[in-house]
Design an enzyme around this catalytic site. Sequence first.
Site: not given
Length: 652
Positions: A306-307, A313, A388, A390-392, A441, A450
């Site tokens: 859960f980033d 994040i 986060v 390994n990922y951008e 994945h 809102d």
Amino acid sequence: MAQLADSPAAGSTSPRVHPLEPLTSAEIEQTTAAIRTAEWFTSTTRFVSVNLQEPEKSALAAWTTGSSLPRLAFAVCLDRANGRTYEATIDLGANAVIDHRYVPGVQPTLFEDEFMDATAAVKAHPDWQAAMAKRGITEFALVQIDPWTTGNFISPGDEGRRMTRALSYLRTSPDDNGYARPIEGVVAFVDLNRGEVIRVEDYGVRPIPPNAGSYYPADNGPLREDIKPLEIHQSEGPSFVVEGHEIRWQKWRFRVSMHPLDGLVIHTVTYNDRGNERSILYRAGLAEMVVPYGDPSPAHYWKNAFDGGEYGIGKLVNALELGCDCLGEIRYFDAAFVEPNGSATVAKNAICLHEEDFGILWKHVDGRSDTTEVRRSRRLVVSSIHTVGNYEYGFFWYFYQDGSMQLEVKMTGILQTQGLMPGEVPAFGAMIAPQLAAPHHQHLFNFRLDFDIDGTANELHELDVEGVDDPAISPHGNAMVQVARKLSRESDGPRMNDFTKARSWKVVNPAVTNIVGQPVGYRLVPGATPAMLARPDSQIAKRAAFATKNLWATQYEPSERRAAGDYPNQHVGGAGLPEFVAKDRSLDGEDLVVWYTFGNAHVARPEDWPVMPTEYLGFHLKPAGFFDRNPALDVPPSAAACHCDGEGCDCK
């Protein structure tokens, strides 16, 4: 290309600061100083997050420049000695803690100190060292340790611990891509509060994959030499105006901020329609995202990050660079965050603002009168990029001249990997290099929208386009209709997209009508919308229930901000949206919040390695009867045009 002046220096104050202006460094440190005086604060207490506690919606609506509103900060703290989590609210004007509470049984977001402590503990543990030695690894300095949240997979005896599972990767140099060489089968279990390894599990030796995964220019030549410069220059400067964190561009007006968990947030979006400032959105931002992995093997089944709620994040935002992450006449915004020790840190250039050309806005050639009218589209871009592990993830909000908005997520970075035996073919992943696979994945994002369509009394409709089967109505079989279904209660709201019916959702204000007598509104137009693929009774489906549906709707409640609840780390599940909609409140003429889930199912390709080309996901918000006609009719023709051929360019 030019970088415009930055926002006021972190720590600066203003007696007339807008209530939604983000906290400065000075205000963060004022907050932590006030909390240190609390009786529950000890030498082992760490600051997890500090952010502006946004004022009540009704209070902000009544606020005018020069008037006063309490300026509040909200903090989450963790006492690592006893594992207790505290929330506190601080009145910055009074310089006092006005509310606090102990939140039992939760684990807040991880923070940087814990990653460093876990890495040191793993490398010092004899069982981990023995596992490395079995694989011929004796130089530990080049081993990369990745601590992961463990979900709710807590072994007997570990209840109540703040846990992480640490994976290992082998680098051949400090700047090597460690994901090319996973040290497969070794998982270290770490108690983060104690900073100690509980145990190391070894599921069997597999060889280290043989190939490097360098993405550096020196290792990927010869580089292309046929790329000519592409430069953007606005001789009179950009068309936008910035004051603090408020942005005005053509007819748009809104504010931006960087939240430690939500990341980039857009506030109070309005559009000036022939002199009338009309509200569209009150707040829009990431409510949660989850990355569930689909390999059931012991070293991978527990992977689901859960980033937002687990990793924060927003705090992982990049410092953006002119000409690389953003291009053109740029305005940057910094962002201030709290360090675990209570000091403030500033992320420079956290948010990027610029304009860009976007092709044709509208065009028509009238062959009878031999006239051509064409307008070029320009859009305003507000963006941030976050790393986060390994990922951008890039989050890009686009504002268009036709009154539409778009949220685009740009995903890039490096795949999570696993090592294979020679000749092995993965059942739950894809081969990306010799003896190297990437598990299947998903990336699933939930955005909290809102809406305030010309005010807060709104309704929500689901729109489908359907063919008509009845021969009496459609004798030639070609008739089609749009079918609208009103979602009147929260229990009606959990919905799935249906591309076969061109499904969309429309938020309307029934009290305001357009030129044809219909309620004004905006449509949410889906992009890619897979749902959670894990089995409904799985741990991850329970914890990330928001990802099991594409659309949820709730009546506005300021405390309901997080799609998976405030503390998803090690939670048993069921928090967040399932709890919210269980109240089954009315959505009929109420202040609505729409929660939209989208994403992808990532089956990797060799072309995604060693760094993946950007993949694009997101949604559009399009006016649907909000305006009486095309709002981009007043965009002027382009001032210059060029025609180029092999003999040069003729520009006028």
